[in-house]
Each structure stands twice: as C-alpha cells, then as structure tokens.
Scaffold this motif. Structure first.
Motif, short mmCIF file in Angstrom:
data_model
loop_
_atom_site.label_atom_id
_atom_site.label_comp_id
_atom_site.label_asym_id
_atom_site.label_seq_id
_atom_site.Cartn_x
_atom_site.Cartn_y
_atom_site.Cartn_z
N CYS A 1 0.83 -1.22 0.00
CA CYS A 1 0.00 0.00 0.00
C CYS A 1 0.86 1.26 0.00
CB CYS A 1 -0.88 0.06 1.25
SG CYS A 1 -2.26 -1.04 1.23
N VAL A 2 1.84 1.29 0.89
CA VAL A 2 2.74 2.43 1.01
C VAL A 2 4.16 1.88 0.89
CG1 VAL A 2 3.54 4.31 2.49
CG2 VAL A 2 1.12 3.66 2.50
N PRO A 3 4.90 2.32 -0.13
CA PRO A 3 6.24 1.78 -0.38
C PRO A 3 7.19 1.96 0.80
CG PRO A 3 5.51 3.11 -2.23
CD PRO A 3 4.52 3.32 -1.12
N LYS A 4 8.21 1.15 0.80
CA LYS A 4 9.27 1.19 1.81
C LYS A 4 9.82 2.62 1.90
CE LYS A 4 13.84 -0.81 2.57
NZ LYS A 4 14.81 -1.79 2.03
N MET A 5 9.92 3.10 3.14
CA MET A 5 10.45 4.44 3.37
C MET A 5 11.35 4.43 4.59
SD MET A 5 7.13 6.32 5.00
CE MET A 5 5.78 5.17 4.83
N ALA A 6 12.29 5.35 4.60
CA ALA A 6 13.19 5.48 5.75
C ALA A 6 12.51 6.31 6.83
CB ALA A 6 14.49 6.15 5.33
N ILE A 7 12.62 5.85 8.06
CA ILE A 7 12.28 6.65 9.23
C ILE A 7 13.65 6.98 9.84
CG2 ILE A 7 11.03 6.76 11.41
CD1 ILE A 7 9.23 6.29 8.92
N PRO A 8 14.19 8.18 9.55
CA PRO A 8 15.58 8.49 9.89
C PRO A 8 15.95 8.16 11.34
CG PRO A 8 14.65 10.25 8.56
CD PRO A 8 13.51 9.32 8.93
N LEU B 1 10.19 1.29 6.93
CA LEU B 1 8.78 1.03 7.16
C LEU B 1 8.04 0.93 5.84
CD1 LEU B 1 6.28 1.00 9.16
CD2 LEU B 1 6.29 3.49 8.93
N ALA B 2 7.07 0.02 5.76
CA ALA B 2 6.16 -0.07 4.61
C ALA B 2 4.82 -0.57 5.14
CB ALA B 2 6.71 -1.03 3.55
N TYR B 3 3.75 -0.26 4.39
CA TYR B 3 2.40 -0.70 4.75
C TYR B 3 1.83 -1.60 3.65
CZ TYR B 3 2.45 2.75 8.46
OH TYR B 3 2.77 3.47 9.58
N PHE B 4 1.01 -2.54 4.08
CA PHE B 4 0.46 -3.57 3.20
C PHE B 4 -1.00 -3.81 3.49
CE2 PHE B 4 4.84 -4.19 4.24
CZ PHE B 4 5.45 -4.42 3.03
N ASP C 1 -3.52 -7.21 3.78
CA ASP C 1 -3.55 -8.67 3.77
C ASP C 1 -4.57 -9.10 2.72
OD1 ASP C 1 -6.15 -8.69 4.92
OD2 ASP C 1 -5.41 -9.12 6.93
N PRO C 2 -4.73 -10.41 2.48
CA PRO C 2 -5.66 -10.85 1.43
C PRO C 2 -7.11 -10.44 1.66
CG PRO C 2 -4.14 -12.62 1.96
CD PRO C 2 -3.92 -11.53 2.99
N ASP C 3 -7.46 -10.00 2.86
CA ASP C 3 -8.83 -9.59 3.16
C ASP C 3 -8.98 -8.06 3.21
OD1 ASP C 3 -11.46 -10.39 3.56
OD2 ASP C 3 -11.28 -10.40 5.73
N GLY C 4 -7.92 -7.32 2.90
CA GLY C 4 -8.00 -5.87 2.84
C GLY C 4 -7.60 -5.14 4.11
N ASN C 5 -7.20 -5.87 5.17
CA ASN C 5 -6.75 -5.23 6.40
C ASN C 5 -5.36 -4.64 6.19
OD1 ASN C 5 -8.95 -6.14 8.19
ND2 ASN C 5 -8.11 -8.16 7.77
N ILE C 6 -5.15 -3.42 6.64
CA ILE C 6 -3.84 -2.77 6.49
C ILE C 6 -2.99 -3.04 7.72
CG2 ILE C 6 -2.67 -0.54 6.31
CD1 ILE C 6 -4.93 0.41 4.57
N PHE C 7 -1.69 -3.33 7.48
CA PHE C 7 -0.72 -3.50 8.55
C PHE C 7 0.62 -2.99 8.07
CE2 PHE C 7 -0.37 -7.26 5.99
CZ PHE C 7 0.97 -7.62 6.01
N GLY C 8 1.49 -2.65 9.02
CA GLY C 8 2.82 -2.18 8.69
C GLY C 8 3.87 -3.20 9.09
N MET C 9 5.04 -3.10 8.46
CA MET C 9 6.21 -3.87 8.87
C MET C 9 7.39 -2.92 8.92
SD MET C 9 5.93 -7.61 7.01
CE MET C 9 6.11 -7.03 5.34
N MET C 10 8.21 -3.06 9.97
CA MET C 10 9.37 -2.21 10.14
C MET C 10 10.61 -3.04 10.44
SD MET C 10 10.14 0.96 12.70
CE MET C 10 9.69 2.23 11.54
N GLN C 11 11.69 -2.69 9.75
CA GLN C 11 12.99 -3.27 10.02
C GLN C 11 13.81 -2.19 10.74
OE1 GLN C 11 15.15 -4.78 6.58
NE2 GLN C 11 17.09 -4.36 7.58
#
Length: 128
Positions: free
Chosen positions: A95-102, A107-110, A112-122
């Motif tokens: 949903c939202v491309p990978k971006m730097a949080i300085p 961080l990026a947002y996605f 799921d197959p049912d339309g729920n939005i979640f984020g993942m951060m490295q």
C-alpha cells in the motif's frame, strides 16, 4: 499510563488469514473454546510485544485506500525486503512503499488478502 494489550484482525475467511499470518510471521493461532474466535500468539512472553485475536468480520471489508487511515498494527521484522516478497507471494499487496524513518528503520504498509492494512518495520539506526 495505559498500554496496548491486544490487537484483533477481522476476517471474511478466517482460515485464509490464519494461513497468511502464520506463513508471514510464524504466528500461532488457537481456537477459543467459545464462539468463532482464535487467539494469536506472536512470540515468547520474554520478548516485547502483544498477542492478538482473529474473528469473523462483522461488517463489509473496508474499500480500497492508498494509505492507512485506521488503527494499524506494525510488526518488527528482521528483513523488510524479504518480508515484502512474502506478503506479495501470499496474496497481500503493498500500500505504502518502503520508506526510511531516519535514525529508526525502514517502514512499509500492506493489505492482507482480506483488505486489512498492517505495517512492517525493520529497525536500522542508519536509515536516512
């Protein structure tokens, strides 16, 4: 101070999201003894984090959107690029491309197959 203690995922097809999140994050799901509800164990109690629940969606799924505008969970991952590939291979979408949080990480947002939005951060203090 009040702390978050639980998150919940709404699912049109609970088993499909159980499979999706089990494969993506290694979470385990246990059917609750009453009703249509599954508890979600996201990791050992000795590590920071919260556990959750999954239940049938009580209303229609949210419509398409380009960015989060709801209460969204963000999950810590070791390798965001590899996790992004797993999301898309498992039926999710970016949903939202990978971006730097300085100074913090990537961080990026996605959806799921049912339309729920979640984020993942490295976490990565060198992110800029």
């Amino acid at each position: 101070m009040s702390r978050a203690m639980l998150f919940e995922i709404h699912a049109s097809n609970p088993q499909s999201l159980i499979d999706f999140y089990s494969n993506l994050f290694g979470w385990s799901f246990s059917k609750f003894p009453v009703g249509e509800y599954w508890t979600i164990n996201t990791g050992p109690d000795s590590q920071p984090g919260i556990n959750g629940g999954l239940l049938p969606r009580p209303a229609p799924a949210p419509g398409p959107m380009a960015s989060p505008n709801a209460f969204v969970i963000t999950v810590d991952v070791d390798n965001l690029n590899a996790s992004m590939t797993k999301v898309q291979g498992g039926g999710g979408m970016l949903c939202v491309p990978k971006m730097a949080i300085p100074g913090i990480g990537w961080l990026a947002y996605f959806k799921d197959p049912d339309g729920n939005i979640f984020g993942m951060m490295q976490m990565d203090a060198s992110a800029a």
